[in-house]
Design a protein around this motif. Structure first.
Motif, PDB file in Angstrom:
ATOM      1  N   GLU A 109       0.806  -1.216   0.000  1.00 15.29           N
ATOM      2  CA  GLU A 109       0.000   0.000   0.000  1.00 15.29           C
ATOM      3  C   GLU A 109       0.846   1.276   0.000  1.00 15.29           C
ATOM      4  O   GLU A 109       0.305   2.357  -0.171  1.00 15.29           O
ATOM      5  N   LEU A 110       2.137   1.174   0.226  1.00 14.40           N
ATOM      6  CA  LEU A 110       2.979   2.355   0.331  1.00 14.40           C
ATOM      7  C   LEU A 110       3.270   2.950  -1.044  1.00 14.40           C
ATOM      8  O   LEU A 110       3.545   2.229  -1.998  1.00 14.40           O
ATOM      9  N   ASP A 111       3.241   4.290  -1.120  1.00 15.54           N
ATOM     10  CA  ASP A 111       3.622   4.931  -2.379  1.00 15.54           C
ATOM     11  C   ASP A 111       5.154   4.985  -2.448  1.00 15.54           C
ATOM     12  O   ASP A 111       5.847   4.676  -1.475  1.00 15.54           O
ATOM     13  N   ASP A 112       5.694   5.388  -3.589  1.00 22.33           N
ATOM     14  CA  ASP A 112       7.142   5.381  -3.788  1.00 22.33           C
ATOM     15  C   ASP A 112       7.874   6.297  -2.801  1.00 22.33           C
ATOM     16  O   ASP A 112       8.960   5.967  -2.336  1.00 22.33           O
ATOM     17  N   GLU A 113       7.283   7.432  -2.462  1.00 25.95           N
ATOM     18  CA  GLU A 113       7.928   8.348  -1.519  1.00 25.95           C
ATOM     19  C   GLU A 113       8.043   7.716  -0.131  1.00 25.95           C
ATOM     20  O   GLU A 113       9.085   7.788   0.513  1.00 25.95           O
ATOM     21  N   ALA A 114       6.993   7.053   0.304  1.00 21.63           N
ATOM     22  CA  ALA A 114       7.021   6.388   1.614  1.00 21.63           C
ATOM     23  C   ALA A 114       8.036   5.244   1.613  1.00 21.63           C
ATOM     24  O   ALA A 114       8.754   5.034   2.604  1.00 21.63           O
ATOM     25  N   LYS A 115       8.120   4.500   0.509  1.00 22.13           N
ATOM     26  CA  LYS A 115       9.105   3.420   0.414  1.00 22.13           C
ATOM     27  C   LYS A 115      10.526   3.982   0.485  1.00 22.13           C
ATOM     28  O   LYS A 115      11.403   3.410   1.129  1.00 22.13           O
ATOM     29  N   GLU A 116      10.751   5.124  -0.177  1.00 19.58           N
ATOM     30  CA  GLU A 116      12.074   5.743  -0.165  1.00 19.58           C
ATOM     31  C   GLU A 116      12.461   6.153   1.252  1.00 19.58           C
ATOM     32  O   GLU A 116      13.593   5.933   1.690  1.00 19.58           O
ATOM     33  N   VAL A 117      11.535   6.746   1.984  1.00 13.93           N
ATOM     34  CA  VAL A 117      11.790   7.134   3.375  1.00 13.93           C
ATOM     35  C   VAL A 117      12.127   5.888   4.203  1.00 13.93           C
ATOM     36  O   VAL A 117      13.062   5.885   5.005  1.00 13.93           O
ATOM     37  N   PHE A 118      11.372   4.816   3.981  1.00 14.80           N
ATOM     38  CA  PHE A 118      11.614   3.565   4.703  1.00 14.80           C
ATOM     39  C   PHE A 118      13.022   3.041   4.413  1.00 14.80           C
ATOM     40  O   PHE A 118      13.767   2.682   5.328  1.00 14.80           O
ATOM     41  N   PHE A 119      13.399   2.993   3.128  1.00 21.50           N
ATOM     42  CA  PHE A 119      14.716   2.475   2.761  1.00 21.50           C
ATOM     43  C   PHE A 119      15.832   3.359   3.318  1.00 21.50           C
ATOM     44  O   PHE A 119      16.861   2.851   3.776  1.00 21.50           O
ATOM     45  N   GLN A 120      15.651   4.682   3.302  1.00 25.12           N
ATOM     46  CA  GLN A 120      16.657   5.576   3.866  1.00 25.12           C
ATOM     47  C   GLN A 120      16.851   5.292   5.358  1.00 25.12           C
ATOM     48  O   GLN A 120      17.975   5.219   5.846  1.00 25.12           O
ATOM     49  N   SER A 121      15.743   5.125   6.055  1.00 22.85           N
ATOM     50  CA  SER A 121      15.809   4.825   7.489  1.00 22.85           C
ATOM     51  C   SER A 121      16.490   3.483   7.732  1.00 22.85           C
ATOM     52  O   SER A 121      17.316   3.345   8.634  1.00 22.85           O
ATOM     53  N   LEU A 122      16.144   2.506   6.927  1.00 29.58           N
ATOM     54  CA  LEU A 122      16.735   1.176   7.054  1.00 29.58           C
ATOM     55  C   LEU A 122      18.244   1.233   6.843  1.00 29.58           C
ATOM     56  O   LEU A 122      19.015   0.638   7.591  1.00 29.58           O
ATOM     57  N   MET A 123      18.681   1.990   5.842  1.00 33.07           N
ATOM     58  CA  MET A 123      20.111   2.106   5.568  1.00 33.07           C
ATOM     59  C   MET A 123      20.838   2.787   6.731  1.00 33.07           C
ATOM     60  O   MET A 123      21.920   2.358   7.124  1.00 33.07           O
ATOM     61  N   GLU A 124      20.232   3.820   7.320  1.00 34.81           N
ATOM     62  CA  GLU A 124      20.849   4.497   8.456  1.00 34.81           C
ATOM     63  C   GLU A 124      20.960   3.571   9.663  1.00 34.81           C
ATOM     64  O   GLU A 124      21.992   3.529  10.329  1.00 34.81           O
ATOM     65  N   VAL A 125      19.907   2.825   9.936  1.00 36.83           N
ATOM     66  CA  VAL A 125      19.920   1.887  11.057  1.00 36.83           C
ATOM     67  C   VAL A 125      20.987   0.818  10.841  1.00 36.83           C
ATOM     68  O   VAL A 125      21.725   0.456  11.763  1.00 36.83           O
ATOM     69  N   TYR A 126      21.102   0.312   9.625  1.00 37.33           N
ATOM     70  CA  TYR A 126      22.109  -0.704   9.323  1.00 37.33           C
ATOM     71  C   TYR A 126      23.517  -0.163   9.599  1.00 37.33           C
ATOM     72  O   TYR A 126      24.316  -0.813  10.285  1.00 37.33           O
ATOM     73  N   LEU A 127      23.813   1.031   9.077  1.00 43.10           N
ATOM     74  CA  LEU A 127      25.144   1.603   9.290  1.00 43.10           C
ATOM     75  C   LEU A 127      25.422   1.857  10.773  1.00 43.10           C
ATOM     76  O   LEU A 127      26.515   1.580  11.256  1.00 43.10           O
ATOM     77  N   ASP A 128      24.427   2.376  11.478  1.00 40.25           N
ATOM     78  CA  ASP A 128      24.603   2.631  12.917  1.00 40.25           C
ATOM     79  C   ASP A 128      24.865   1.332  13.678  1.00 40.25           C
ATOM     80  O   ASP A 128      25.738   1.277  14.552  1.00 40.25           O
ATOM     81  N   SER A 129      24.114   0.280  13.357  1.00 41.74           N
ATOM     82  CA  SER A 129      24.291  -0.979  14.085  1.00 41.74           C
ATOM     83  C   SER A 129      25.622  -1.643  13.743  1.00 41.74           C
ATOM     84  O   SER A 129      26.265  -2.228  14.618  1.00 41.74           O
ATOM     85  N   LYS A 130      26.075  -1.534  12.492  1.00 42.88           N
ATOM     86  CA  LYS A 130      27.385  -2.092  12.129  1.00 42.88           C
ATOM     87  C   LYS A 130      28.500  -1.354  12.875  1.00 42.88           C
ATOM     88  O   LYS A 130      29.439  -1.980  13.369  1.00 42.88           O
ATOM     89  N   GLN A 131      28.383  -0.032  12.966  1.00 43.39           N
ATOM     90  CA  GLN A 131      29.397   0.749  13.668  1.00 43.39           C
ATOM     91  C   GLN A 131      29.394   0.408  15.154  1.00 43.39           C
ATOM     92  O   GLN A 131      30.449   0.250  15.768  1.00 43.39           O
ATOM     93  N   ALA A 132      28.212   0.281  15.742  1.00 45.29           N
ATOM     94  CA  ALA A 132      28.115  -0.074  17.166  1.00 45.29           C
ATOM     95  C   ALA A 132      28.709  -1.453  17.419  1.00 45.29           C
ATOM     96  O   ALA A 132      29.420  -1.654  18.411  1.00 45.29           O
TER      97      ALA A 132
END
Length: 150
Positions: A109-132
């Motif tokens: 149900e998500l539009d492309d803009e919402a998916k992009e926000v989700f992927f950006q957040s996911l990428m940030e969380v991944y980088l933060d957790s790898k660094q931690a």
């Protein structure tokens, strides 16, 4: 379309000759000719150089079924950044996460803009957790050594 067809089409769309593309990428004209005319697939480093010069994503060039030239540019950059920071294993993990998450959201149900926000957040969380994880589990003597070499 094949890799060869996509490279040629993107090059012509930018009104570039093979000579000009060669100058932009640092790849020999002869190699570019073999990629476009003979369908030879280059090494990953050259694929990246071609994609950047032609302003298309690596995914677009390598996936015969992909039709959106720019859709994955940010994801390609993210994977490259992860590889620089955490190596090939980190890049494989990041690709797997993005792939699985993309499949999860496909047809949703998500539009492309919402998916992009989700992927950006996911990428940030991944980088933060790898660094931690690096800070928590890598012995200090190795962390100092790694930071000096950067």
């Amino acid at each position: 379309m094949t890799f060869a067809e996509k490279v040629k089409e993107a090059r012509l769309a930018m009104n570039l000759s093979q000579t000009e593309l060669s100058q932009l990428t640092g790849i020999s004209e002869r190699s570019l000719y073999t990629y476009e005319q003979l369908g030879t697939i280059p090494r990953s480093g050259n694929i990246k150089k071609i994609a950047e010069a032609l302003r298309v994503s690596v995914t677009y060039l390598m996936d015969d079924g992909e039709t959106d030239k720019t859709k994955h540019i940010e994801q390609d950059q993210f994977i490259d950044d992860v590889k620089q920071e955490f190596g090939s294993k980190g890049a494989r993990e990041a690709k797997e996460i993005l792939s699985r998450t993309g499949a999860l959201l496909a047809g949703g149900e998500l539009d492309d803009e919402a998916k992009e926000v989700f992927f950006q957040s996911l990428m940030e969380v991944y980088l933060d957790s790898k660094q931690a994880a690096r800070e928590k589990f890598t012995p200090k003597k190795y962390r100092k050594h790694r930071s000096k070499s950067r």
